[in-house]
Design a protein around this motif. Structure first.
Motif, PDB file in Angstrom:
ATOM      1  N   VAL A   1       9.414   2.588   0.807  1.00 42.13           N
ATOM      2  CA  VAL A   1       9.065   3.604   1.797  1.00 42.13           C
ATOM      3  C   VAL A   1       9.608   3.151   3.145  1.00 42.13           C
ATOM      4  N   THR A   2      10.289   4.038   3.850  1.00 44.70           N
ATOM      5  CA  THR A   2      10.828   3.718   5.177  1.00 44.70           C
ATOM      6  C   THR A   2       9.993   4.408   6.249  1.00 44.70           C
ATOM      7  N   LEU A   3       9.480   3.610   7.175  1.00 45.31           N
ATOM      8  CA  LEU A   3       8.704   4.135   8.304  1.00 45.31           C
ATOM      9  C   LEU A   3       9.537   4.021   9.571  1.00 45.31           C
ATOM     10  N   THR A   4       9.514   5.061  10.388  1.00 46.44           N
ATOM     11  CA  THR A   4      10.259   5.055  11.648  1.00 46.44           C
ATOM     12  C   THR A   4       9.295   4.945  12.821  1.00 46.44           C
TER      13      THR A   4
ATOM     14  N   ILE B   1      10.262  -6.944  12.788  1.00 43.28           N
ATOM     15  CA  ILE B   1      10.446  -6.216  11.529  1.00 43.28           C
ATOM     16  C   ILE B   1      10.691  -7.166  10.354  1.00 43.28           C
ATOM     17  N   PRO B   2      11.574  -8.177  10.490  1.00 44.22           N
ATOM     18  CA  PRO B   2      11.753  -9.106   9.366  1.00 44.22           C
ATOM     19  C   PRO B   2      10.459  -9.810   8.953  1.00 44.22           C
ATOM     20  N   ALA B   3       9.618 -10.151   9.925  1.00 47.04           N
ATOM     21  CA  ALA B   3       8.346 -10.822   9.602  1.00 47.04           C
ATOM     22  C   ALA B   3       7.441  -9.902   8.790  1.00 47.04           C
ATOM     23  N   PHE B   4       7.372  -8.629   9.183  1.00 54.24           N
ATOM     24  CA  PHE B   4       6.536  -7.676   8.436  1.00 54.24           C
ATOM     25  C   PHE B   4       7.108  -7.415   7.052  1.00 54.24           C
ATOM     26  N   GLU B   5       8.411  -7.131   6.966  1.00 54.84           N
ATOM     27  CA  GLU B   5       9.012  -6.777   5.680  1.00 54.84           C
ATOM     28  C   GLU B   5       8.957  -7.922   4.687  1.00 54.84           C
ATOM     29  N   ALA B   6       9.044  -9.158   5.168  1.00 50.55           N
ATOM     30  CA  ALA B   6       8.962 -10.314   4.271  1.00 50.55           C
ATOM     31  C   ALA B   6       7.605 -10.384   3.585  1.00 50.55           C
ATOM     32  N   ALA B   7       6.557  -9.969   4.300  1.00 55.28           N
ATOM     33  CA  ALA B   7       5.197 -10.027   3.745  1.00 55.28           C
ATOM     34  C   ALA B   7       4.784  -8.731   3.053  1.00 55.28           C
ATOM     35  N   HIS B   8       5.580  -7.677   3.232  1.00 56.22           N
ATOM     36  CA  HIS B   8       5.212  -6.376   2.660  1.00 56.22           C
ATOM     37  C   HIS B   8       6.416  -5.732   1.976  1.00 56.22           C
TER      38      HIS B   8
ATOM     39  N   ILE C   1       8.029  -1.742   1.901  1.00 58.00           N
ATOM     40  CA  ILE C   1       7.924  -0.957   3.134  1.00 58.00           C
ATOM     41  C   ILE C   1       9.023  -1.410   4.083  1.00 58.00           C
ATOM     42  N   LYS C   2       9.891  -0.492   4.447  1.00 58.15           N
ATOM     43  CA  LYS C   2      10.972  -0.761   5.386  1.00 58.15           C
ATOM     44  C   LYS C   2      10.639  -0.117   6.733  1.00 58.15           C
ATOM     45  N   ILE C   3      11.025  -0.784   7.808  1.00 58.24           N
ATOM     46  CA  ILE C   3      10.728  -0.291   9.162  1.00 58.24           C
ATOM     47  C   ILE C   3      12.027  -0.054   9.923  1.00 58.24           C
ATOM     48  N   VAL C   4      12.100   1.103  10.581  1.00 60.60           N
ATOM     49  CA  VAL C   4      13.223   1.403  11.467  1.00 60.60           C
ATOM     50  C   VAL C   4      12.672   1.629  12.875  1.00 60.60           C
ATOM     51  N   PHE C   5      13.138   0.842  13.828  1.00 59.77           N
ATOM     52  CA  PHE C   5      12.715   0.981  15.219  1.00 59.77           C
ATOM     53  C   PHE C   5      13.739   1.868  15.926  1.00 59.77           C
ATOM     54  N   ALA C   6      13.306   3.053  16.375  1.00 60.96           N
ATOM     55  CA  ALA C   6      14.236   4.053  16.932  1.00 60.96           C
ATOM     56  C   ALA C   6      13.801   4.491  18.322  1.00 60.96           C
TER      57      ALA C   6
ATOM     58  N   PHE D   1       1.058  -1.055   8.182  1.00 64.60           N
ATOM     59  CA  PHE D   1       1.820  -1.617   9.305  1.00 64.60           C
ATOM     60  C   PHE D   1       0.931  -1.782  10.526  1.00 64.60           C
ATOM     61  N   LEU D   2       0.088  -0.799  10.805  1.00 66.26           N
ATOM     62  CA  LEU D   2      -0.783  -0.867  11.987  1.00 66.26           C
ATOM     63  C   LEU D   2      -1.827  -1.975  11.860  1.00 66.26           C
TER      64      LEU D   2
END
Length: 416
Positions: A24-27, A44-51, A54-59, A316-317
């Motif tokens: 799942v990608t979250l923006t 983002i790498p710290a979160f994605e490594a543990a989860h 779930i992918k994160i895009v900062f826009a 994520f929150l």
């Protein structure tokens, strides 16, 4: 053999595709476009490594365009899952319109004090709609080399503060304090709302003002203006025309000894100043008084109420509300301090000095930001003007308090 290989290849491809489909990608929508690399390289790498999954895009959007762009996306149904929240009314309006979800039930909310959450709550405190991230702290940054050369100790009381200013002025090597009144906002933000909490006792006075139990004509609210009026003699020639960047340059070039500050200056000053720096909190009125600091709630993160992935967004929150995020964020952006109740050890010494004041002083937020600036005249903007006028000597402290209270009375009626 070829058929068997193709079958294995096809199976592997299908399995990889299925695994990819599960991600799942979250923006994230944000106005902070200056910290894009910090999100991409550290957070983002710290979160994605543990989860995994779930992918994160900062826009981010440019700060001046953020509110309008975000509102357009929300109306069109194209906004991201996660929405970076400015403090108070802009985010409250998004919640009232049904664009932000109520996050009160998230476990990580327990990691934040009532003051930390106040910028992202309904007026009655019943709903909290953004996870607090960071605040900025006010005080004074000083040139350590100048203080050492002149034999000045860090002031802890108002009398000691003015004695230090007198000593710097008498020596003549440095402008005692770098601040101008041309842009007005710094006179209120780094002036009135920096020193004021020691007079009106932080949250006690701020909330009493909102309830109508105190007025801007009361001694506790006029006295900070009386102190500001004394600053005039220490700001150097031509301070009336001096802009905010002018003041920054005067200090970082070593021409001024003290800078009334917000902690957001730390990163820039570290790269520009060629001298040792220190910081001290706003001096108390009388020795032994309890101290208060403006520890102003600045940034948080909420969830788009129409997100297609609410569970992942909440995951994520919860992480944003964790001590791990607090440490990563605060040390990546020195001067933007975690609002998490778990103390964060800062690697930057100046940032650590600012944040250490939380251990000995009570935190409050800028007096004009919650509720009191929703009408016309706008109390925040009027406080800018009044603070600049008082410093210049074109308005007395008493007259400033009277004018501001009359303006507030013209539209604001306390709930009680």
């Amino acid at each position: 053999m070829k058929k068997s290989f193709r079958l294995v290849l096809l199976t592997t491809t299908l399995l990889a595709g299925a695994a990819q489909a599960e991600d799942v990608t979250l923006t994230i929508e944000s106005w902070r476009n200056d910290d894009l690399t910090i999100w991409q390289d550290k957070l983002i790498p710290a979160f994605e490594a543990a989860h995994p999954g779930i992918k994160i895009v900062f826009a981010p959007t440019a700060p001046a365009e953020y509110n309008a762009a975000l509102n357009s996306k929300l109306q069109a149904g194209s906004a991201g899952d996660l929405i970076t929240c400015r403090p108070f009314d802009a985010s409250l309006e998004l919640y009232n319109q049904g664009n932000l979800a109520d996050l009160s039930g998230l476990g990580a909310m327990a990691n934040f004090s009532p003051v930390a959450k106040s910028a992202w709550q309904t007026d009655d405190g019943a709903a909290t709609f953004c996870m607090p991230m960071a605040s900025v702290i006010h005080g004074f940054i000083y040139n350590k080399d100048a203080f050492d050369a002149l034999g000045i100790a860090v002031p802890t009381t108002v009398d000691e503060f003015f004695a230090a200013l007198d000593k710097i002025k008498a020596d003549g090597t440095y402008i005692p304090m770098a601040m101008g009144t041309n842009d007005q906002w710094e006179a209120a933000t780094m002036g009135y709302n920096n020193i004021g909490p020691n007079y009106w006792k932080g949250e006690e006075g701020r909330l009493a003002l909102i309830k109508g139990e105190q007025k801007l004509t009361d001694p506790a609210w006029v006295a900070p203006y009386e102190q500001l009026a004394r600053w005039k003699d220490y700001l150097g020639d031509g301070f009336e025309a001096q802009t905010y960047p002018d003041s920054q340059n005067l200090f970082t070039l070593g021409r001024a000894a003290i800078y009334p500050a917000g902690s957001w200056e730390i990163a820039g000053f570290n790269t520009q100043a060629q001298f040792k720096m220190g910081a001290f909190p706003p001096p108390v009125v009388t020795a032994g008084d309890e101290c208060y600091i403006s520890d102003h709630t600045d940034i948080a993160m909420g969830m788009n109420a129409k997100s297609a992935h609410p569970d992942e967004a909440k995951t994520f929150l919860e992480w944003v509300g964790s001590s791990e995020f607090a440490d990563l964020y605060a040390n990546s952006l020195p001067g933007f301090f975690s609002l998490n109740s778990t103390p964060v050890k800062m690697t930057d010494p100046l940032a650590q000095e600012f944040v250490s004041w939380r251990d000995k002083c009570k935190s409050t937020i800028r007096s004009t930001y919650q509720i009191l600036s929703r009408g016309t005249p706008n109390l925040e903007n009027e406080t800018w003007n009044a603070s600049a006028n008082v410093i210049k000597g074109t308005e007395t402290a008493a007259d400033a308090g009277k004018r501001l209270q009359e303006g507030l009375d013209s539209w604001y009626k306390p709930a009680n």
